[in-house]
Design an enzyme around this catalytic site. Structure first.
Site: not given
Length: 436
Positions: A9, A103-104
């Protein structure tokens, strides 16, 4: 054989991207999101979070909590490039990913099959270092025997760290947590469990499986009971292509003029169309969502016989649907989406031509990707190129003047200069250029 799942993350992604490309903001509180009275925070830097600001909070509330924060509109093009770089790095280490967001992601690297916890930590540290070297951003990594534990572990790793839950250590991590921490437990399930006196994961794990399914249903209860006991063998699943592309916005002030609504729909249709073309697909179905000032929501959809990428056809359809869905009160929100997506394109013989749209008042949108303002109007956060000073960003404007700070990711903090707003040496710039 021990199984190791990683959850990666990027820390405070949107705000960190702004601090990366605008060095003056490093170490300072930053808020990213809509700047108008109905704006919502899309991302907050660690410095802003200390004051209580967070994602999904009204921007006005966040700015009251953190009055010294710099508030900026989102730059989707920049975030997309950084996201692609991030996933490029991770995929080289673990070809199969389950992407959760920009983003993860989850990863299950083959190199960690049958590895010891110390080997997993060393692997994660090397991966983090490469992500930072390629993107300039910090990533936190959690590792465990399944997705549930890895996700919780990455939260414990923040900011900018690694947290490995050793095999057999799942219950020690999970037991003290509130039941809401488990994947799949929302407000309704939480309230149901609380009424039965079940408030922690340990209490849920201690229940008989038949009692859990009686409370939550067989399908949901069986899976949650296993997760509570630290059993998570769910495989990673690569996400398929999106089934629709869309654009949506909430207006600072309710729209009451049909011309303004049609203009807003055209703008949103163009934004969704860009995503459609970028996906190399065409759409058959156009849908429009209208939310009134009283929060009533109406949706309309129309399906064409052939899939198309023709912007005029799609826009014309969206505008007709919007007019049919107009409420008696003002319009608070408009959304446009294209679905029925296919890579086989059969263009209509006679593409639709929208009726001319009269000039409408400028409407500042807050939730959609921001569009460039009219030619010589500058907003805080706009990317600028100057013939002499290079790339910069607008720190403020008004009374015919604009202040620009010239800096990029590689320059270090830059100098601010003020110009006439109509200075011919100033031009709008691609946000991605700030990565140089």
């Amino acid at each position: 054989m021990p199984r190791w799942v990683l959850h990666l993350d990027l820390d405070s992604f949107f705000a960190s991207a702004e601090q990366l490309t605008r060095p003056t903001l490093r170490g300072r509180p930053v808020l990213v999101g809509g700047l108008g009275p109905r704006g919502i925070v899309a991302g907050a830097s660690g410095e802003a979070k200390v004051s209580g600001a967070r994602s999904a909070m009204p921007m006005g509330q966040a700015r009251r909590l953190c009055p010294h924060a710099t508030a900026l509109p989102p730059r989707t093009a920049l975030y997309r490039v950084l996201s692609e770089r991030f996933f490029g790095v991770v995929r080289a280490w673990a070809p199969v990913l389950e992407q959760i967001a920009y983003d993860e992601t989850f990863a299950e690297p083959e190199a960690l099959a049958d590895a010891e916890a110390d080997d997993v930590r060393a692997f994660a540290e090397k991966l983090r270092a490469e992500v930072r070297a390629v993107t300039g951003l910090a990533v936190s990594v959690g590792a465990g025997s399944g997705k549930q534990v890895a996700k919780i572990a990455s939260g414990l790793a923040k900011p900018d760290g690694v947290h490995v839950v050793a095999q057999g250590g799942e219950r020690a991590l999970l037991d003290p947590l509130p039941v809401r921490a488990l994947w799949g437990i929302g407000p309704v399930a939480e309230a149901t469990l609380h009424r039965s006196g079940v408030e922690t994961v340990a209490a849920l794990a201690a229940m008989d499986a038949t009692d859990v399914t009686a409370l939550l249903g067989t399908a949901v209860g069986t899976g949650l009971h296993r997760l509570a006991r630290g059993l998570d063998d769910r495989p990673l699943v690569e996400r398929g292509e999106a089934k629709q592309v869309s654009a949506e916005t909430t207006f600072d002030e309710d729209l009451s003029d049909m011309t303004a609504v049609r203009a807003a729909v055209a703008e949103l249709a163009e934004g969704a169309h860009r995503r459609l073309v970028a996906s190399h697909r065409a759409a058959r179905t156009v849908s429009v969502k209208i939310r009134s000032a009283s929060f009533g929501t109406t949706s309309r959809a129309e399906t064409h016989p052939d899939a198309t990428t023709d912007l005029a056809t799609l826009t014309d359809t969206a505008q007709r649907l919007a007019v049919a869905a107009l409420p008696d009160a003002g319009v608070r929100l408009v959304g446009v989406s294209f679905s029925g997506l296919t890579s086989a394109v059969q263009e209509a013989l006679f593409p639709g031509t929208p009726e001319p749209v009269a000039a409408a008042p400028t409407v500042e949108v807050q939730d959609a990707e921001p569009e460039p303002p009219p030619s010589r109007e500058w907003r805080t956060g706009d990317d600028v190129a100057h013939t002499e000073h290079g790339h910069g960003w607008v720190q403020g404007s008004g009374h015919g003047r604009v202040t620009v700070r010239f800096e990029t990711a590689s320059t270090g903090p830059g100098r601010a200069r003020t110009f006439a707003a109509d200075d011919p040496a100033l031009a709008r710039a691609d946000p991605v250029a700030s990565l140089s």
